[in-house]
Design a protein around this motif. Structure first.
Motif, PDB file in Angstrom:
ATOM      1  N   ALA A  60       0.833  -1.211   0.000  1.00  0.00           N
ATOM      2  CA  ALA A  60       0.000   0.000   0.000  1.00  0.00           C
ATOM      3  C   ALA A  60       0.865   1.256   0.000  1.00  0.00           C
ATOM      4  CB  ALA A  60      -0.941  -0.003   1.198  1.00  0.00           C
ATOM      5  N   ARG A  61       1.930   1.249   0.775  1.00  0.00           N
ATOM      6  CA  ARG A  61       2.838   2.409   0.816  1.00  0.00           C
ATOM      7  C   ARG A  61       3.520   2.623  -0.537  1.00  0.00           C
ATOM      8  NH1 ARG A  61       4.583   4.520   5.875  1.00  0.00           N
ATOM      9  NH2 ARG A  61       6.523   5.098   4.841  1.00  0.00           N
ATOM     10  N   ILE A  62       3.964   1.545  -1.144  1.00  0.00           N
ATOM     11  CA  ILE A  62       4.622   1.658  -2.449  1.00  0.00           C
ATOM     12  C   ILE A  62       3.632   2.171  -3.492  1.00  0.00           C
ATOM     13  CG2 ILE A  62       5.661   0.336  -4.341  1.00  0.00           C
ATOM     14  CD1 ILE A  62       6.992  -1.415  -2.155  1.00  0.00           C
ATOM     15  N   ALA A  63       2.416   1.663  -3.456  1.00  0.00           N
ATOM     16  CA  ALA A  63       1.394   2.132  -4.401  1.00  0.00           C
ATOM     17  C   ALA A  63       1.179   3.634  -4.248  1.00  0.00           C
ATOM     18  CB  ALA A  63       0.087   1.374  -4.187  1.00  0.00           C
ATOM     19  N   ARG A  64       1.107   4.096  -3.013  1.00  0.00           N
ATOM     20  CA  ARG A  64       0.913   5.532  -2.772  1.00  0.00           C
ATOM     21  C   ARG A  64       2.108   6.338  -3.292  1.00  0.00           C
ATOM     22  NH1 ARG A  64      -2.017   9.471   0.265  1.00  0.00           N
ATOM     23  NH2 ARG A  64      -1.180  11.371  -0.633  1.00  0.00           N
ATOM     24  N   ASN A 135      -2.537  10.308   4.328  1.00  0.00           N
ATOM     25  CA  ASN A 135      -1.279   9.957   3.675  1.00  0.00           C
ATOM     26  C   ASN A 135      -0.628   8.811   4.437  1.00  0.00           C
ATOM     27  OD1 ASN A 135       1.113   9.761   2.326  1.00  0.00           O
ATOM     28  ND2 ASN A 135       1.593  11.929   2.418  1.00  0.00           N
ATOM     29  N   ILE A 136      -0.725   7.633   3.880  1.00  0.00           N
ATOM     30  CA  ILE A 136      -0.149   6.447   4.517  1.00  0.00           C
ATOM     31  C   ILE A 136       1.364   6.571   4.659  1.00  0.00           C
ATOM     32  CG2 ILE A 136       0.111   5.146   2.381  1.00  0.00           C
ATOM     33  CD1 ILE A 136      -0.661   2.638   3.999  1.00  0.00           C
ATOM     34  N   THR A 159      -5.549   2.854   9.525  1.00  0.00           N
ATOM     35  CA  THR A 159      -4.601   3.832  10.051  1.00  0.00           C
ATOM     36  C   THR A 159      -5.178   4.476  11.302  1.00  0.00           C
ATOM     37  OG1 THR A 159      -5.494   5.668   8.770  1.00  0.00           O
ATOM     38  CG2 THR A 159      -3.767   4.345   7.721  1.00  0.00           C
ATOM     39  N   LYS A 160      -4.361   5.235  11.990  1.00  0.00           N
ATOM     40  CA  LYS A 160      -4.828   5.928  13.203  1.00  0.00           C
ATOM     41  C   LYS A 160      -5.924   6.935  12.888  1.00  0.00           C
ATOM     42  CE  LYS A 160      -1.414   9.565  12.979  1.00  0.00           C
ATOM     43  NZ  LYS A 160      -0.478  10.393  13.632  1.00  0.00           N
ATOM     44  N   ASP A 161      -6.009   7.382  11.623  1.00  0.00           N
ATOM     45  CA  ASP A 161      -7.037   8.330  11.213  1.00  0.00           C
ATOM     46  C   ASP A 161      -8.333   7.648  10.785  1.00  0.00           C
ATOM     47  OD1 ASP A 161      -5.266  10.450  11.666  1.00  0.00           O
ATOM     48  OD2 ASP A 161      -4.393  10.225   9.661  1.00  0.00           O
ATOM     49  N   GLY A 162      -8.383   6.320  10.884  1.00  0.00           N
ATOM     50  CA  GLY A 162      -9.597   5.583  10.565  1.00  0.00           C
ATOM     51  C   GLY A 162      -9.771   5.210   9.100  1.00  0.00           C
ATOM     52  N   VAL A 163      -8.735   5.337   8.301  1.00  0.00           N
ATOM     53  CA  VAL A 163      -8.821   4.973   6.894  1.00  0.00           C
ATOM     54  C   VAL A 163      -8.388   3.508   6.752  1.00  0.00           C
ATOM     55  CG1 VAL A 163      -7.980   5.481   4.574  1.00  0.00           C
ATOM     56  CG2 VAL A 163      -8.365   7.338   6.195  1.00  0.00           C
ATOM     57  N   THR A 164      -9.210   2.727   6.056  1.00  0.00           N
ATOM     58  CA  THR A 164      -8.931   1.308   5.874  1.00  0.00           C
ATOM     59  C   THR A 164      -8.364   1.062   4.484  1.00  0.00           C
ATOM     60  OG1 THR A 164     -10.699   0.711   7.396  1.00  0.00           O
ATOM     61  CG2 THR A 164      -9.920  -1.008   5.922  1.00  0.00           C
ATOM     62  N   TYR A 165      -7.244   0.383   4.437  1.00  0.00           N
ATOM     63  CA  TYR A 165      -6.585  -0.007   3.197  1.00  0.00           C
ATOM     64  C   TYR A 165      -6.713  -1.512   3.034  1.00  0.00           C
ATOM     65  CZ  TYR A 165      -4.238   4.534   2.941  1.00  0.00           C
ATOM     66  OH  TYR A 165      -3.960   5.869   2.842  1.00  0.00           O
ATOM     67  N   LEU A 175      -1.181  -6.037  -4.267  1.00  0.00           N
ATOM     68  CA  LEU A 175      -1.557  -4.800  -4.935  1.00  0.00           C
ATOM     69  C   LEU A 175      -2.590  -4.075  -4.092  1.00  0.00           C
ATOM     70  CD1 LEU A 175      -2.149  -6.167  -8.566  1.00  0.00           C
ATOM     71  CD2 LEU A 175      -0.049  -5.203  -7.626  1.00  0.00           C
ATOM     72  N   LEU A 176      -2.521  -2.756  -4.054  1.00  0.00           N
ATOM     73  CA  LEU A 176      -3.521  -1.955  -3.359  1.00  0.00           C
ATOM     74  C   LEU A 176      -4.842  -2.141  -4.092  1.00  0.00           C
ATOM     75  CD1 LEU A 176      -4.184   0.124  -1.155  1.00  0.00           C
ATOM     76  CD2 LEU A 176      -3.572   1.894  -2.803  1.00  0.00           C
ATOM     77  N   SER A 177      -5.883  -2.560  -3.365  1.00  0.00           N
ATOM     78  CA  SER A 177      -7.152  -2.829  -4.047  1.00  0.00           C
ATOM     79  C   SER A 177      -8.313  -1.964  -3.568  1.00  0.00           C
ATOM     80  CB  SER A 177      -7.525  -4.299  -3.918  1.00  0.00           C
ATOM     81  OG  SER A 177      -7.729  -4.655  -2.576  1.00  0.00           O
ATOM     82  N   GLU A 178      -8.167  -1.338  -2.389  1.00  0.00           N
ATOM     83  CA  GLU A 178      -9.269  -0.510  -1.900  1.00  0.00           C
ATOM     84  C   GLU A 178      -8.783   0.424  -0.801  1.00  0.00           C
ATOM     85  OE1 GLU A 178     -12.486  -2.477   0.372  1.00  0.00           O
ATOM     86  OE2 GLU A 178     -13.823  -1.592  -1.114  1.00  0.00           O
ATOM     87  N   VAL A 179      -9.376   1.613  -0.783  1.00  0.00           N
ATOM     88  CA  VAL A 179      -9.105   2.578   0.283  1.00  0.00           C
ATOM     89  C   VAL A 179     -10.453   3.168   0.674  1.00  0.00           C
ATOM     90  CG1 VAL A 179      -7.937   4.717   0.931  1.00  0.00           C
ATOM     91  CG2 VAL A 179      -6.847   3.155  -0.689  1.00  0.00           C
ATOM     92  N   LYS A 180     -10.792   3.053   1.965  1.00  0.00           N
ATOM     93  CA  LYS A 180     -12.072   3.584   2.450  1.00  0.00           C
ATOM     94  C   LYS A 180     -11.816   4.543   3.595  1.00  0.00           C
ATOM     95  CE  LYS A 180     -15.052  -0.390   1.647  1.00  0.00           C
ATOM     96  NZ  LYS A 180     -15.931  -1.319   2.293  1.00  0.00           N
TER      97      LYS A 180
END
Length: 180
Positions: A60-64, A135-136, A159-165, A175-180
């Motif tokens: 996920a970090r690399i994708a970002r 920002n992951i 993440t601590k901000d509540g975003v789910t990867y 591969l990064l497949s979803e970010v909510k």
């Protein structure tokens, strides 16, 4: 030849002395082979799950990083962000570039968010508003909560901000497949 034999002899002697020094006088305290066999698979499973979780997180970090490189690094002559001409020239080549980092299900939405229909010279302008709500790349491993139901095929974390990867394994690569 004599030196090799002497060195080999010293190595064997050292191993024998070390082995003797490490054995306990009380043989009842050493684990039985059956006890050792039952402990080993649990330890291996824990290491494997941690490794799987980290692979998903790193993917996920690399994708970002690749998304930022492609859409938020290169600028036109007037200072506007454009699709990085080193990596891509339009939506299709941007998709090809990101296909190694982002799952196909998310790829169209992501590229369509960033690449506009406006050109600056030979390159397309990009949307300056980020697709991602956080920002992951600024997170630390300690700030991540991994889903307990993660499998070797699918890794979810928050993440601590509540975003789910979500990272999905495709052809032995996450591969990064979803970010909510």
């Amino acid at each position: 030849m004599t030196l090799k034999k002497t060195a080999a002899g010293l190595l064997i002697l050292t191993m024998a002395v070390t082995g003797a020094a490490c054995t306990s006088k009380d043989s009842t305290t050493s684990p039985t082979p059956a006890a050792t066999a039952t402990v080993a698979p649990q330890a291996t499973a824990a290491v494997t799950q941690d490794a799987t979780n980290m692979k998903g997180y790193i993917a996920a970090r690399i994708a970002r990083e690749k998304v930022d490189y492609l859409f938020a690094e290169a600028k036109s002559a007037d200072g506007a962000f454009v699709v990085n001409p080193i990596a891509a020239t339009d939506k299709e080549t941007a998709k090809k570039f990101l296909a190694s980092y982002v799952d196909a299900a998310m790829l169209d939405t992501l590229v369509n968010h960033y690449v506009t229909d406006t050109k600056a010279g030979a390159t397309y302008l990009t949307n300056t508003k980020s697709y991602f709500t956080d920002n992951i790349l600024t997170t630390k491993k300690e700030e991540i909560t991994f889903d307990k139901a993660n499998t070797p095929e699918l890794v979810k974390f928050t993440t601590k901000d509540g975003v789910t990867y979500t990272a999905k394994k495709v052809n032995d690569k996450y591969l990064l497949s979803e970010v909510k």
